[in-house]
Design a protein around this motif. Structure first.
Motif, mmCIF file in Angstrom:
data_model
loop_
_atom_site.group_PDB
_atom_site.id
_atom_site.type_symbol
_atom_site.label_atom_id
_atom_site.label_comp_id
_atom_site.label_asym_id
_atom_site.label_seq_id
_atom_site.Cartn_x
_atom_site.Cartn_y
_atom_site.Cartn_z
ATOM 1 N N ALA A 1 0.831 -1.210 0.000
ATOM 2 C CA ALA A 1 0.000 0.000 0.000
ATOM 3 C C ALA A 1 0.865 1.259 0.000
ATOM 4 O O ALA A 1 0.563 2.227 -0.704
ATOM 5 C CB ALA A 1 -0.930 -0.005 1.209
ATOM 6 N N GLU A 2 1.931 1.253 0.767
ATOM 7 C CA GLU A 2 2.829 2.412 0.812
ATOM 8 C C GLU A 2 3.526 2.630 -0.526
ATOM 9 O O GLU A 2 3.666 3.758 -0.992
ATOM 10 C CB GLU A 2 3.870 2.236 1.925
ATOM 11 N N THR A 3 3.951 1.536 -1.145
ATOM 12 C CA THR A 3 4.605 1.620 -2.453
ATOM 13 C C THR A 3 3.629 2.148 -3.501
ATOM 14 O O THR A 3 3.973 3.015 -4.309
ATOM 15 C CB THR A 3 5.129 0.226 -2.883
ATOM 16 N N THR A 4 2.415 1.636 -3.474
ATOM 17 C CA THR A 4 1.383 2.078 -4.416
ATOM 18 C C THR A 4 1.057 3.546 -4.209
ATOM 19 O O THR A 4 0.931 4.297 -5.176
ATOM 20 C CB THR A 4 0.108 1.223 -4.256
ATOM 21 N N GLU A 5 0.940 3.963 -2.955
ATOM 22 C CA GLU A 5 0.648 5.368 -2.657
ATOM 23 C C GLU A 5 1.757 6.275 -3.175
ATOM 24 O O GLU A 5 1.496 7.338 -3.751
ATOM 25 C CB GLU A 5 0.479 5.555 -1.150
ATOM 26 N N LYS A 6 2.987 5.849 -3.013
ATOM 27 C CA LYS A 6 4.128 6.631 -3.494
ATOM 28 C C LYS A 6 4.103 6.746 -5.019
ATOM 29 O O LYS A 6 4.345 7.820 -5.575
ATOM 30 C CB LYS A 6 5.434 5.999 -3.025
ATOM 31 N N GLN A 7 3.791 5.655 -5.703
ATOM 32 C CA GLN A 7 3.712 5.664 -7.166
ATOM 33 C C GLN A 7 2.594 6.585 -7.652
ATOM 34 O O GLN A 7 2.763 7.325 -8.625
ATOM 35 C CB GLN A 7 3.482 4.250 -7.707
ATOM 36 N N ILE A 8 1.470 6.550 -6.966
ATOM 37 C CA ILE A 8 0.330 7.416 -7.322
ATOM 38 C C ILE A 8 0.710 8.881 -7.126
ATOM 39 O O ILE A 8 0.424 9.729 -7.976
ATOM 40 C CB ILE A 8 -0.925 7.047 -6.503
ATOM 41 N N ASP A 9 1.361 9.196 -6.018
ATOM 42 C CA ASP A 9 1.789 10.572 -5.745
ATOM 43 C C ASP A 9 2.773 11.065 -6.803
ATOM 44 O O ASP A 9 2.671 12.202 -7.272
ATOM 45 C CB ASP A 9 2.414 10.696 -4.350
ATOM 46 N N GLU A 10 3.711 10.225 -7.188
ATOM 47 C CA GLU A 10 4.685 10.610 -8.206
ATOM 48 C C GLU A 10 4.004 10.864 -9.552
ATOM 49 O O GLU A 10 4.316 11.834 -10.245
ATOM 50 C CB GLU A 10 5.765 9.534 -8.354
ATOM 51 N N ALA A 11 3.063 9.999 -9.907
ATOM 52 C CA ALA A 11 2.334 10.165 -11.168
ATOM 53 C C ALA A 11 1.479 11.432 -11.130
ATOM 54 O O ALA A 11 1.426 12.195 -12.098
ATOM 55 C CB ALA A 11 1.460 8.941 -11.432
ATOM 56 N N ARG A 12 0.842 11.667 -10.009
ATOM 57 C CA ARG A 12 -0.019 12.847 -9.861
ATOM 58 C C ARG A 12 0.783 14.139 -9.968
ATOM 59 O O ARG A 12 0.375 15.092 -10.634
ATOM 60 C CB ARG A 12 -0.747 12.779 -8.511
ATOM 61 N N LEU A 13 1.933 14.165 -9.359
ATOM 62 C CA LEU A 13 2.761 15.365 -9.369
ATOM 63 C C LEU A 13 3.276 15.719 -10.765
ATOM 64 O O LEU A 13 3.563 16.878 -11.050
ATOM 65 C CB LEU A 13 3.933 15.221 -8.396
ATOM 66 N N GLN A 14 3.372 14.738 -11.636
ATOM 67 C CA GLN A 14 3.824 15.010 -12.997
ATOM 68 C C GLN A 14 2.809 15.840 -13.775
ATOM 69 O O GLN A 14 3.159 16.490 -14.752
ATOM 70 C CB GLN A 14 4.093 13.697 -13.741
#
Length: 122
Positions: free
Chosen positions: A4-17
């Motif tokens: 869940a933490e890894t997925t959340e981090k990936q989502i945040d990185e994608a969103r910030l782009q």
């Protein structure tokens, strides 16, 4: 939990782009909101704007390259917004709307200074 933490981090990185798209879209929203100062009839709702944006996401050309996708989204939404808003404007206000959009975007991208903008308006 780790997944869940890894997925959340990936989502945040994608969103910030996509922040540049959000920034430009916000500028465009306030441009159309300012049209009510020209004529009270020109009032567009946030749900209308959001639906138009969602539609442009669906209808625009997909790309796996984020920089290209951002350019595609910005260009496609700008054209879609312009066409939709111009349909509801009096002919005499279309050029003013084009000027408003252009100047706001150029001021934000620091291609035109505020002093130059004020000079044009006076």
């Amino acid at each position: 939990k780790k997944v869940a933490e890894t997925t959340e981090k990936q989502i945040d990185e994608a969103r910030l782009q996509y922040v540049p798209v959000a920034f430009r879209t916000a500028i465009l929203f306030f441009c159309i909101a300012d049209l009510a100062n020209i004529d009270p009839m020109y009032q567009y709702s946030l749900p209308f704007f959001i639906n138009l944006f969602k539609s442009s996401i669906d209808k625009s050309e997909p790309s796996s390259d984020i920089a290209k996708r951002i350019d595609i989204l910005n260009d496609f939404f700008m054209e879609m917004l312009y066409k939709n808003i111009c349909r509801s404007l009096f002919e005499k206000h279309k050029l003013l709307f084009s000027f408003l959009l252009t100047m706001r975007l150029h001021i934000t991208m620091e291609k035109v200074s505020m002093s130059d903008y004020r000079f044009l308006l006076t």
